[in-house]
Design an enzyme around this catalytic site. Structure first.
Site, PDB file in Angstrom:
ATOM      1  N   VAL A  65      44.072  45.014  42.735  1.00 38.02           N
ATOM      2  CA  VAL A  65      43.620  45.575  44.127  1.00 38.02           C
ATOM      3  C   VAL A  65      42.368  44.284  44.532  1.00 38.02           C
ATOM      4  O   VAL A  65      41.567  43.998  43.863  1.00 38.02           O
ATOM      5  CB  VAL A  65      42.891  46.976  44.003  1.00 38.02           C
ATOM      6  CG1 VAL A  65      42.431  47.462  45.280  1.00 38.02           C
ATOM      7  CG2 VAL A  65      43.918  48.025  43.867  1.00 38.02           C
ATOM      8  N   CYS A  66      42.578  43.813  45.733  1.00 36.86           N
ATOM      9  CA  CYS A  66      41.559  43.168  46.372  1.00 36.86           C
ATOM     10  C   CYS A  66      41.448  41.702  45.303  1.00 36.86           C
ATOM     11  O   CYS A  66      42.488  41.062  44.939  1.00 36.86           O
ATOM     12  CB  CYS A  66      40.306  43.768  46.549  1.00 36.86           C
ATOM     13  SG  CYS A  66      39.336  42.824  47.677  1.00 36.86           S
ATOM     14  N   SER A  67      40.212  41.556  44.975  1.00 33.13           N
ATOM     15  CA  SER A  67      40.083  40.170  44.116  1.00 33.13           C
ATOM     16  C   SER A  67      40.317  40.469  42.883  1.00 33.13           C
ATOM     17  O   SER A  67      40.237  39.551  41.971  1.00 33.13           O
ATOM     18  CB  SER A  67      38.616  39.943  44.217  1.00 33.13           C
ATOM     19  OG  SER A  67      37.341  41.081  43.918  1.00 33.13           O
TER      20      SER A  67
END
Length: 313
Positions: free
Chosen positions: A101-103
């Site tokens: 998720v995300c970074s």
């Protein structure tokens, strides 16, 4: 079992979003929720907000079928932790479905899981990610991507979309739909949808190209070619294109298309204007061209979005 890998400084909703999706989906699917948070050091793990989650250690978890890796401000340190990387690699060798998720994509990339694969991450990370991991086929416009058994997603809400897509694969579309409704989500977005949040930032007055994009948004019915945009910006075409990509992570033509899609979607869903008229006023000209753009962005044509909006789906 769903395993959620966290670390000091993780983003709370990167973990809590998918956890909530799977908890609700498992109940709808008639299964007891089996979800565990795990970390290098067992015990309380402090998120970037200061809220802590209780995690188990990285001992062998033979029952994990899906591993979700959170992102957050502490991801750079986590991506240098050999214990973390070794655990992620071991899960991949076992054939576990792995997502970020995300970074959190930085951890997967550092572990070598994204080499030669399609992936995405938060749009703010595009420039750095491309420079750091040139072997990854980054698709910065995507909400989430899937390449084999490896999934990646953009920001917080995109992690929820990714989790819902996994639920659809595991339990079927009906359970995914019921889960989205219980979460009071408008609809489950397809992975191909663009990260429209980037446009909000690009249109901000402080952005270098903010005024230009704000102007373009008000003149979508005009032929907004790269040459025309460069001339308005007072730059040569070549320099403008390079500077625009470096700052935004998107080509000028792609940014214009995203602006057109954003405005066209609003008109399709919230006005009674004919589809042909919407295509004309937003610069698509040809309704078929707009239809193809909608399918790329939303996974469905304008007519389907309009019907869903009117039905309150």
């Amino acid at each position: 079992m769903i395993g959620v890998l966290i670390f000091p400084g993780f983003q709370l909703l990167d973990a809590a979003g998918p956890v909530s999706v799977f908890e609700i989906a498992m109940r709808h699917g008639g299964a007891y929720p089996a979800i565990k948070t795990i970390a290098v050091n067992p015990g309380p793990v402090r998120s970037s907000s200061g809220v802590e989650l209780l995690a188990r250690g990285l001992r062998p978890h033979g029952t994990i079928s899906t591993l979700i890796v959170a992102g957050g401000s502490g991801v750079e340190t986590a991506a240098k932790c050999e214990k973390t990387l070794g655990f992620v690699r071991a899960m991949a060798r076992r054939g576990v479905r792995i997502a970020s998720v995300c970074s959190g994509a930085y951890i997967l990339a550092e572990a070598g899981l994204l080499d030669g694969r399609r992936a995405t991450t938060h749009w703010r990370r595009t420039k750095d990610f491309l420079a750091t991991y040139p072997r990854v086929k980054l698709e910065p416009d995507r909400i989430f991507t899937r390449d084999g058994n490896i999934w990646t997603s953009a920001g917080i809400s995109a992690g929820i979309d990714l989790a819902l897509a996994m639920v659809a694969e595991d339990f079927g579309d009906e359970v995914a739909r019921d889960t989205a409704r219980q979460l009071v989500l408008y609809h489950r977005r397809s992975g191909g949808q663009s990260q429209f949040s980037s446009l909000l930032e690009l249109k901000a007055p402080t952005g270098r190209f903010g005024p230009l994009l704000a102007w373009a948004r008000e003149h979508l019915d005009e032929p907004l070619t790269v040459e025309a945009l460069a001339e308005r910006a007072g730059m040569s075409t070549r320099h403008f294109a390079r500077a625009f990509i470096a700052e935004t992570g998107s080509t000028p033509s792609k940014a214009v298309e995203r602006l057109r899609i954003e405005v066209a979607r609003q008109q399709v869903q919230f006005s009674s204007a004919a589809i042909e008229r919407v295509a004309e006023t937003t610069g698509f000209r040809d309704p078929e061209r707009m239809r193809r753009a909608f399918i790329r962005a939303f996974g469905q044509p304008p007519q389907s979005l309009r019907r869903a909006a009117r039905a309150g789906v």
